[in-house]
Design a protein around this motif. Structure first.
Motif, PDB file in Angstrom:
ATOM      1  N   VAL A  69       0.842  -1.209   0.000  1.00  0.00           N
ATOM      2  CA  VAL A  69       0.000   0.000   0.000  1.00  0.00           C
ATOM      3  C   VAL A  69       0.877   1.259   0.000  1.00  0.00           C
ATOM      4  CG1 VAL A  69      -1.655   1.333   1.377  1.00  0.00           C
ATOM      5  CG2 VAL A  69      -1.955  -1.144   1.106  1.00  0.00           C
ATOM      6  N   ARG A  70       1.915   1.243   0.814  1.00  0.00           N
ATOM      7  CA  ARG A  70       2.827   2.391   0.881  1.00  0.00           C
ATOM      8  C   ARG A  70       3.446   2.681  -0.487  1.00  0.00           C
ATOM      9  NH1 ARG A  70       5.119   6.073   0.337  1.00  0.00           N
ATOM     10  NH2 ARG A  70       6.792   7.155   1.443  1.00  0.00           N
ATOM     11  N   ILE A  71       3.839   1.621  -1.206  1.00  0.00           N
ATOM     12  CA  ILE A  71       4.486   1.788  -2.512  1.00  0.00           C
ATOM     13  C   ILE A  71       3.454   2.244  -3.557  1.00  0.00           C
ATOM     14  CG2 ILE A  71       5.818   0.618  -4.325  1.00  0.00           C
ATOM     15  CD1 ILE A  71       6.759  -1.321  -1.941  1.00  0.00           C
ATOM     16  N   ALA A  94       1.074  -1.724 -10.323  1.00  0.00           N
ATOM     17  CA  ALA A  94       0.552  -3.063 -10.593  1.00  0.00           C
ATOM     18  C   ALA A  94       0.824  -3.923  -9.369  1.00  0.00           C
ATOM     19  CB  ALA A  94       1.219  -3.661 -11.827  1.00  0.00           C
ATOM     20  N   ALA A  95      -0.264  -4.404  -8.742  1.00  0.00           N
ATOM     21  CA  ALA A  95      -0.118  -5.210  -7.523  1.00  0.00           C
ATOM     22  C   ALA A  95      -0.308  -6.685  -7.845  1.00  0.00           C
ATOM     23  CB  ALA A  95      -1.151  -4.770  -6.488  1.00  0.00           C
ATOM     24  N   ILE A 113      -0.984   6.468   9.954  1.00  0.00           N
ATOM     25  CA  ILE A 113      -1.200   5.023   9.976  1.00  0.00           C
ATOM     26  C   ILE A 113      -0.760   4.456   8.635  1.00  0.00           C
ATOM     27  CG2 ILE A 113      -2.898   3.162  10.113  1.00  0.00           C
ATOM     28  CD1 ILE A 113      -3.340   4.420  12.595  1.00  0.00           C
ATOM     29  N   ASP A 114       0.084   3.455   8.637  1.00  0.00           N
ATOM     30  CA  ASP A 114       0.400   2.689   7.432  1.00  0.00           C
ATOM     31  C   ASP A 114      -0.128   1.285   7.678  1.00  0.00           C
ATOM     32  OD1 ASP A 114       1.739   4.974   6.617  1.00  0.00           O
ATOM     33  OD2 ASP A 114       3.550   3.903   5.973  1.00  0.00           O
ATOM     34  N   ASP A 115      -1.134   0.881   6.915  1.00  0.00           N
ATOM     35  CA  ASP A 115      -1.674  -0.458   7.110  1.00  0.00           C
ATOM     36  C   ASP A 115      -2.118  -1.061   5.788  1.00  0.00           C
ATOM     37  OD1 ASP A 115      -4.057   0.799   6.517  1.00  0.00           O
ATOM     38  OD2 ASP A 115      -4.889   0.645   8.525  1.00  0.00           O
ATOM     39  N   GLY A 116      -2.428  -2.345   5.824  1.00  0.00           N
ATOM     40  CA  GLY A 116      -2.833  -3.030   4.598  1.00  0.00           C
ATOM     41  C   GLY A 116      -4.096  -3.840   4.802  1.00  0.00           C
ATOM     42  N   PHE A 117      -4.827  -3.496   5.851  1.00  0.00           N
ATOM     43  CA  PHE A 117      -6.032  -4.254   6.178  1.00  0.00           C
ATOM     44  C   PHE A 117      -7.253  -3.366   6.251  1.00  0.00           C
ATOM     45  CE2 PHE A 117      -2.773  -7.150   7.797  1.00  0.00           C
ATOM     46  CZ  PHE A 117      -3.228  -8.346   7.232  1.00  0.00           C
ATOM     47  N   MET A 118      -8.421  -3.974   6.190  1.00  0.00           N
ATOM     48  CA  MET A 118      -9.681  -3.271   6.396  1.00  0.00           C
ATOM     49  C   MET A 118     -10.670  -4.264   7.000  1.00  0.00           C
ATOM     50  SD  MET A 118     -10.313  -3.195   2.367  1.00  0.00           S
ATOM     51  CE  MET A 118     -10.249  -4.718   1.440  1.00  0.00           C
ATOM     52  N   HIS A 145      -4.339  -3.725  -0.559  1.00  0.00           N
ATOM     53  CA  HIS A 145      -3.477  -3.386  -1.696  1.00  0.00           C
ATOM     54  C   HIS A 145      -4.093  -3.776  -3.039  1.00  0.00           C
ATOM     55  CE1 HIS A 145      -2.003  -7.593  -1.301  1.00  0.00           C
ATOM     56  NE2 HIS A 145      -1.427  -7.462  -2.475  1.00  0.00           N
ATOM     57  N   THR A 146      -4.981  -4.767  -3.024  1.00  0.00           N
ATOM     58  CA  THR A 146      -5.631  -5.145  -4.287  1.00  0.00           C
ATOM     59  C   THR A 146      -6.710  -4.128  -4.691  1.00  0.00           C
ATOM     60  OG1 THR A 146      -7.412  -6.468  -3.307  1.00  0.00           O
ATOM     61  CG2 THR A 146      -5.311  -7.592  -3.671  1.00  0.00           C
ATOM     62  N   ILE A 147      -7.201  -3.388  -3.716  1.00  0.00           N
ATOM     63  CA  ILE A 147      -8.231  -2.383  -4.005  1.00  0.00           C
ATOM     64  C   ILE A 147      -7.596  -1.072  -4.474  1.00  0.00           C
ATOM     65  CG2 ILE A 147      -9.959  -0.905  -2.877  1.00  0.00           C
ATOM     66  CD1 ILE A 147     -10.818  -3.316  -1.282  1.00  0.00           C
ATOM     67  N   LEU A 148      -6.454  -0.728  -3.885  1.00  0.00           N
ATOM     68  CA  LEU A 148      -5.858   0.582  -4.178  1.00  0.00           C
ATOM     69  C   LEU A 148      -5.020   0.605  -5.452  1.00  0.00           C
ATOM     70  CD1 LEU A 148      -4.788   1.840  -0.623  1.00  0.00           C
ATOM     71  CD2 LEU A 148      -6.882   2.334  -1.890  1.00  0.00           C
ATOM     72  N   ALA A 149      -4.480  -0.534  -5.862  1.00  0.00           N
ATOM     73  CA  ALA A 149      -3.587  -0.538  -7.027  1.00  0.00           C
ATOM     74  C   ALA A 149      -4.363  -0.285  -8.318  1.00  0.00           C
ATOM     75  CB  ALA A 149      -2.853  -1.871  -7.109  1.00  0.00           C
TER      76      ALA A 149
END
Ligand code: MV4
Length: 497
Positions: free
Chosen positions: A15-17, A29-30, A368-373, A41-45
């Motif tokens: 997510v950060r990248i 591209a994730a 906050i740096d996270d990769g979950f929801m 990360h699959t939602i934001l890419a």
């Protein structure tokens, strides 16, 4: 500049990248494994690609899949994040051979720093202080005892191919040497496929201080100051801060100069970190170099205003550093807490399952740096890191106050987290007074009284916890309920009562 970057990672760092790519107008591209189908990360890419089964070896650690995908989707660069392929010189070499840009150092720099005896020799040649010890592997017990007597017990036996705390053994006397030597060699062979071990003087109660550097492909080097990473449990960092208030200006000058020499010695480019041990007298010793972006990079970003991921991408694309050392100024203080899905009352075992509710802190000085929801699942396949909470303020004490406030704002239903444990650390007077070393967590929270240094059994931990809670609740209540506690001096006075 690259049009598209393939991100060969998952979770918060993916997510950060992705965010850095978006800020720079680059297509992200994730990739995701079966277990990460519903990850952030699959939602934001911009583009997402399934790369296989949950176990890392068939997805995030599948070299052919990742390199073939990069070619197929015409991504000219790969960002590895941390972990997985980030420090694998064979992977990097394969990427280089395909004409794809690895957003990181050259395979050569990584290989040079990968073996500890080689790295130590290189550092000595370049006047970077290393822990007294051998630069060659120890061949047998007699040789080992002979050398240990020269530098003096206790010594630490370390695997040449090891790192991050794996393959180490403390030896306090000659009579222990033989069996410890054999055991360490066996473990090293099993874990790293190489049974070489060497000896270092054991440094008592040091701090772990690391220096962030940036270097471009034209020989320009800067340091981005130090981080204090002593608060850890079994080599897993829990709390990191920048700057270190233990490091004075004179020591800072020396350690940052040494870090730049270390980076130059291996022809480094990209963002990198040089790890040191620092003893009570502020002598410091090179430990190892991390040839990647680190989990704790945000604390450095907050105190310097430098976007380290953006700099990595600019460097990889062949840009010169756009600033020099004198342009880098430190302002304020930052602390990161790692929120893990693990149970402090059950020997910190990972706590898996769906995140049913996820409310997170926000507000002034909170990142906050996270990769979950909500709806994401914590699995046993990967690191149980849920979220990084990074707090920023003018000075250390006000950051701690902010951290207490922010930690209490989390509401995570589903997996058990280490948040209560983090709160206890931030409420501990020795942490607040900056009076700690790498053994702090073990000594203050997980051991019996210092007369008996043995680890206590799991079933006894809850009792200890409640004792700590009881002892500290008065103080924490005072800290948290004092309506005007922004006055740091007054707040510190409470501790001295
Ligand atoms: C040491 C040491 C004391 N003396 N070397 C652990 C991880 C690996 N990178 C090196 N480590 C250590 N090396 C000497 N000569 C103590 C440690 C160590 C440690 C270092 C940094 C952060 C946390 C640590 C926890 C336990 C031991």
């Amino acid at each position: 500049m690259f049009k598209k970057i393939l991100i060969a990672n998952r979770g918060e760092i993916a997510v950060r990248i992705i965010r850095a790519c978006k800020d720079m107008g680059i297509i992200s591209a994730a990739v995701y494994s079966e277990a990460d189908k519903h990850s952030l990360h699959t939602i934001l890419a911009d583009e997402v690609y399934s790369i296989g089964e949950s176990q890392a070896s068939s997805s995030y650690l599948n070299k052919e899949k990742i390199i073939n995908l990069a070619k197929e989707i015409k991504a000219r660069a790969i960002h590895p994040g941390y972990g997985f392929f980030s420090e694998n010189s064979y992977f990097i070499k394969a990427v280089e051979d395909e004409g794809i840009v690895f957003i990181g150092p050259s395979s050569k720099s990584v290989a040079l720093m990968g073996k500890k005896t080689d790295a130590r020799r290189l550092m000595m040649k370049n006047k970077v202080p290393v822990v007294p010890g051998t630069t060659e592997p120890v061949n047998n017990t007699d040789e080992g005892i002979h050398f240990s007597k020269q530098i003096g017990f206790p010594v630490l036996l370390k695997a040449s191919a090891g790192g991050g705390g794996k393959g180490m053994r403390k030896i306090t006397s000659a009579k222990e040497f033989g069996s410890a030597f054999e055991a360490t060699k066996r473990e090293a062979l099993k874990a790293f496929g190489n049974d070489e071990v060497y000896i270092e003087k054991y440094i008592e109660s040091p701090r772990h201080i690391e220096v962030q550097v940036l270097a471009d492909k034209y020989g320009n080097y800067v340091h981005v100051y130090e981080r204090e990473c002593s608060i850890q449990r079994r080599h897993q960092k829990i709390i990191e801060e920048a700057p270190s208030v233990f490091v004075d200006d004179k020591t800072r000058k020396k350690i940052t100069t040494a870090a730049i020499s270390a980076a130059k010695a291996c022809g480094y480019y990209n963002a990198g970190t040089i790890e040191f041990l620092m003893d009570k007298n502020k002598n410091f010793y090179f430990l190892e170099m991390n040839t990647r972006l680190q989990v704790e990079h945000p604390v450095t970003e907050l105190i310097t205003g430098i976007d380290l991921v953006k700099e990595q991408i600019l460097i990889a694309a062949g840009n010169k550093l756009s600033f020099s050392q004198k342009d880098i100024k430190v302002r304020g203080h930052a602390i990161e807490s790692r929120i893990y899905a693990e149970d402090p009352l059950n020997d910190f075992l990972p706590s898996t399952g769906e995140i049913i509710e996820y409310i997170k802190p926000a507000g002034p000085g909170v990142r906050i740096d996270d990769g979950f929801m909500t709806g994401s699942k914590i699995s046993l396949y990967y690191d149980p890191l849920i979220s990084k909470l990074i707090c920023y303020s003018s000075d250390r004490n006000s950051v701690i106050e902010r951290m207490l406030r922010a930690l209490a704002e989390y509401h995570i239903a589903g997996p058990v987290t280490n948040i209560p444990f983090l709160l206890e650390i931030f409420k501990h007077k020795d942490f607040i007074k900056n009076n700690f070393d790498i053994n702090f967590v073990e000594r203050k929270f997980l051991n019996k009284k210092s007369q008996n240094p043995e680890r206590i059994s799991t079933e006894k931990i809850p009792a200890i916890f409640s004792a700590i809670l009881k002892k500290q609740s008065t103080l924490s209540e005072k800290i948290l309920s004092d309506g005007n506690n922004s006055d740091s001096n007054k707040w510190m006075d409470l501790l001295n009562e």
